[in-house]
Design a protein around this motif. Structure first.
Motif, mmCIF file in Angstrom:
data_model
loop_
_atom_site.group_PDB
_atom_site.id
_atom_site.type_symbol
_atom_site.label_atom_id
_atom_site.label_comp_id
_atom_site.label_asym_id
_atom_site.label_seq_id
_atom_site.Cartn_x
_atom_site.Cartn_y
_atom_site.Cartn_z
ATOM 1 N N LEU A 122 0.865 -1.185 0.000
ATOM 2 C CA LEU A 122 0.000 0.000 0.000
ATOM 3 C C LEU A 122 0.892 1.223 0.000
ATOM 4 O O LEU A 122 1.411 1.636 1.037
ATOM 5 C CB LEU A 122 -0.924 -0.021 1.217
ATOM 6 C CG LEU A 122 -1.774 -1.287 1.395
ATOM 7 C CD1 LEU A 122 -2.613 -1.199 2.648
ATOM 8 C CD2 LEU A 122 -2.654 -1.508 0.169
ATOM 9 N N SER A 123 1.082 1.798 -1.172
ATOM 10 C CA SER A 123 2.063 2.870 -1.323
ATOM 11 C C SER A 123 1.545 4.251 -0.944
ATOM 12 O O SER A 123 2.323 5.181 -0.841
ATOM 13 C CB SER A 123 2.587 2.888 -2.756
ATOM 14 O OG SER A 123 1.503 3.052 -3.654
ATOM 15 N N GLY A 140 12.318 2.295 9.618
ATOM 16 C CA GLY A 140 12.824 2.572 8.288
ATOM 17 C C GLY A 140 12.848 4.064 8.056
ATOM 18 O O GLY A 140 12.342 4.843 8.866
ATOM 19 N N THR A 141 13.414 4.473 6.942
ATOM 20 C CA THR A 141 13.462 5.895 6.612
ATOM 21 C C THR A 141 12.172 6.381 5.974
ATOM 22 O O THR A 141 11.872 7.563 5.981
ATOM 23 C CB THR A 141 14.632 6.194 5.663
ATOM 24 O OG1 THR A 141 14.494 5.373 4.493
ATOM 25 C CG2 THR A 141 15.963 5.908 6.346
ATOM 26 N N LYS A 142 11.386 5.443 5.430
ATOM 27 C CA LYS A 142 10.131 5.788 4.771
ATOM 28 C C LYS A 142 9.032 4.869 5.281
ATOM 29 O O LYS A 142 9.211 3.654 5.350
ATOM 30 C CB LYS A 142 10.296 5.617 3.259
ATOM 31 C CG LYS A 142 9.098 5.998 2.457
ATOM 32 C CD LYS A 142 9.368 5.817 0.977
ATOM 33 C CE LYS A 142 8.121 6.132 0.180
ATOM 34 N NZ LYS A 142 8.285 5.839 -1.233
ATOM 35 N N ASP A 143 7.887 5.428 5.654
ATOM 36 C CA ASP A 143 6.770 4.620 6.140
ATOM 37 C C ASP A 143 6.163 3.806 5.006
ATOM 38 O O ASP A 143 6.103 4.274 3.864
ATOM 39 C CB ASP A 143 5.695 5.521 6.754
ATOM 40 C CG ASP A 143 6.151 6.159 8.049
ATOM 41 O OD1 ASP A 143 7.347 6.087 8.370
ATOM 42 O OD2 ASP A 143 5.316 6.725 8.757
ATOM 43 N N GLY A 144 5.713 2.601 5.338
ATOM 44 C CA GLY A 144 5.099 1.760 4.326
ATOM 45 C C GLY A 144 4.361 0.594 4.945
ATOM 46 O O GLY A 144 4.564 0.264 6.112
ATOM 47 N N VAL A 145 3.502 -0.043 4.145
ATOM 48 C CA VAL A 145 2.693 -1.165 4.608
ATOM 49 C C VAL A 145 2.687 -2.249 3.539
ATOM 50 O O VAL A 145 2.455 -1.977 2.361
ATOM 51 C CB VAL A 145 1.243 -0.720 4.908
ATOM 52 C CG1 VAL A 145 0.382 -1.903 5.304
ATOM 53 C CG2 VAL A 145 1.216 0.351 5.984
ATOM 54 N N LYS A 146 2.933 -3.501 3.987
ATOM 55 C CA LYS A 146 2.813 -4.673 3.123
ATOM 56 C C LYS A 146 1.806 -5.603 3.768
ATOM 57 O O LYS A 146 1.888 -5.887 4.961
ATOM 58 C CB LYS A 146 4.149 -5.399 2.982
ATOM 59 C CG LYS A 146 5.192 -4.647 2.203
ATOM 60 C CD LYS A 146 6.458 -5.471 2.113
ATOM 61 C CE LYS A 146 7.547 -4.695 1.392
ATOM 62 N NZ LYS A 146 8.810 -5.451 1.372
ATOM 63 N N VAL A 166 0.477 -8.339 8.453
ATOM 64 C CA VAL A 166 0.820 -7.025 7.913
ATOM 65 C C VAL A 166 2.199 -6.623 8.425
ATOM 66 O O VAL A 166 2.493 -6.761 9.612
ATOM 67 C CB VAL A 166 -0.224 -5.961 8.346
ATOM 68 C CG1 VAL A 166 0.136 -4.598 7.803
ATOM 69 C CG2 VAL A 166 -1.617 -6.362 7.895
ATOM 70 N N GLU A 167 3.041 -6.140 7.517
ATOM 71 C CA GLU A 167 4.354 -5.602 7.884
ATOM 72 C C GLU A 167 4.285 -4.086 7.744
ATOM 73 O O GLU A 167 3.936 -3.571 6.679
ATOM 74 C CB GLU A 167 5.437 -6.165 6.978
ATOM 75 C CG GLU A 167 6.824 -5.666 7.307
ATOM 76 C CD GLU A 167 7.862 -6.211 6.343
ATOM 77 O OE1 GLU A 167 8.830 -5.484 6.072
ATOM 78 O OE2 GLU A 167 7.706 -7.354 5.862
ATOM 79 N N VAL A 168 4.616 -3.378 8.827
ATOM 80 C CA VAL A 168 4.542 -1.920 8.833
ATOM 81 C C VAL A 168 5.930 -1.353 9.093
ATOM 82 O O VAL A 168 6.572 -1.695 10.089
ATOM 83 C CB VAL A 168 3.559 -1.408 9.912
ATOM 84 C CG1 VAL A 168 3.479 0.104 9.887
ATOM 85 C CG2 VAL A 168 2.184 -2.020 9.724
ATOM 86 N N THR A 169 6.400 -0.509 8.196
ATOM 87 C CA THR A 169 7.669 0.188 8.377
ATOM 88 C C THR A 169 7.358 1.614 8.812
ATOM 89 O O THR A 169 6.527 2.282 8.196
ATOM 90 C CB THR A 169 8.472 0.211 7.064
ATOM 91 O OG1 THR A 169 8.643 -1.134 6.616
ATOM 92 C CG2 THR A 169 9.832 0.871 7.259
ATOM 93 N N VAL A 170 7.998 2.053 9.899
ATOM 94 C CA VAL A 170 7.705 3.374 10.467
ATOM 95 C C VAL A 170 8.989 4.164 10.673
ATOM 96 O O VAL A 170 10.052 3.593 10.910
ATOM 97 C CB VAL A 170 6.961 3.237 11.817
ATOM 98 C CG1 VAL A 170 5.574 2.653 11.622
ATOM 99 C CG2 VAL A 170 7.750 2.412 12.806
ATOM 100 N N SER A 171 8.852 5.477 10.611
ATOM 101 C CA SER A 171 9.987 6.347 10.894
ATOM 102 C C SER A 171 9.778 7.145 12.177
ATOM 103 O O SER A 171 10.742 7.591 12.787
ATOM 104 C CB SER A 171 10.238 7.303 9.717
ATOM 105 O OG SER A 171 9.075 8.073 9.452
#
Length: 195
Positions: A34-35, A56-62, A95-100
């Protein structure tokens, strides 16, 4: 003529709607990415979900699995809250969530929250019902509120640590190193019987 014109407008609307929806997501290694998710400051998980949080440096969701065939919902609301919900008891939503800059996590029902070394300045975690959190922290401050029958395994390093937990909860913090720690257990409510 009028019917043809309305059919053409409906087809055009459907095509435009599908195109804009498809640009917000792509498929990568079996996951739906989900970009259009940005600036996540809070994660709220409900139901049969497992959320893995990483820095991470950029938030994202897989989203992994058959996301669209279940009654699952992954959406971002105003204020930076990411809501992950799935009430399908037969199929877990992963769900994998990358957060800054994550500041708050709330988990309800039987939701599971896990992390590798999660770095944040100040993180608040609220667990309710039978939720579970397995977190490795590297924070300045961490506040945990554990209610109901929730469980938590907390490890890592924090400067300021505050825990409030109920009588039915389980909190394993044997692998947590805290410079300043404060813990408070909330007693179970007393039931009164009429005489």
């Amino acid at each position: 003529m009028k019917t043809t014109f309305l059919t053409l407008i409906a087809a055009l609307t459907l095509t435009i709607g599908t195109s804009s929806f498809a640009t917000a997501q792509t498929t990568q290694n079996g996951a739906v990415v989900l970009s259009d998710i940005k600036a996540i400051s809070k994660i709220e998980a409900r139901g049969n979900v497992e959320v893995f949080v990483t820095n991470g440096t950029k938030d994202g969701v897989k989203v992994y699995g058959e996301y669209y065939s279940t009654g699952a919902l992954v959406q971002q609301e105003k204020g930076g809250m990411l809501r992950v919900t799935n009430y399908d008891k037969n199929q877990k939503l992963v769900v994998e969530v990358t957060v800054s800059d994550l500041r708050n996590i709330a988990a309800y029902d039987n939701a599971v929250i896990k992390s590798d070394r999660l770095s944040s300045v100040d993180l608040k975690v609220d667990l309710y019902n039978q939720a579970y959190a397995g977190l490795v922290l590297d924070n300045y401050a961490a506040t945990l509120n554990v209610h109901g029958q929730a469980k938590a395994d907390i490890s890592g390093n924090v400067e300021e640590y505050n825990l409030v937990y109920g009588s039915g909860t389980i909190v394993n913090r044997s692998e947590l190193v805290a410079v300043n720690a404060e813990e408070r257990r909330i007693a179970a409510p007393v039931r009164r019987t009429k005489v």
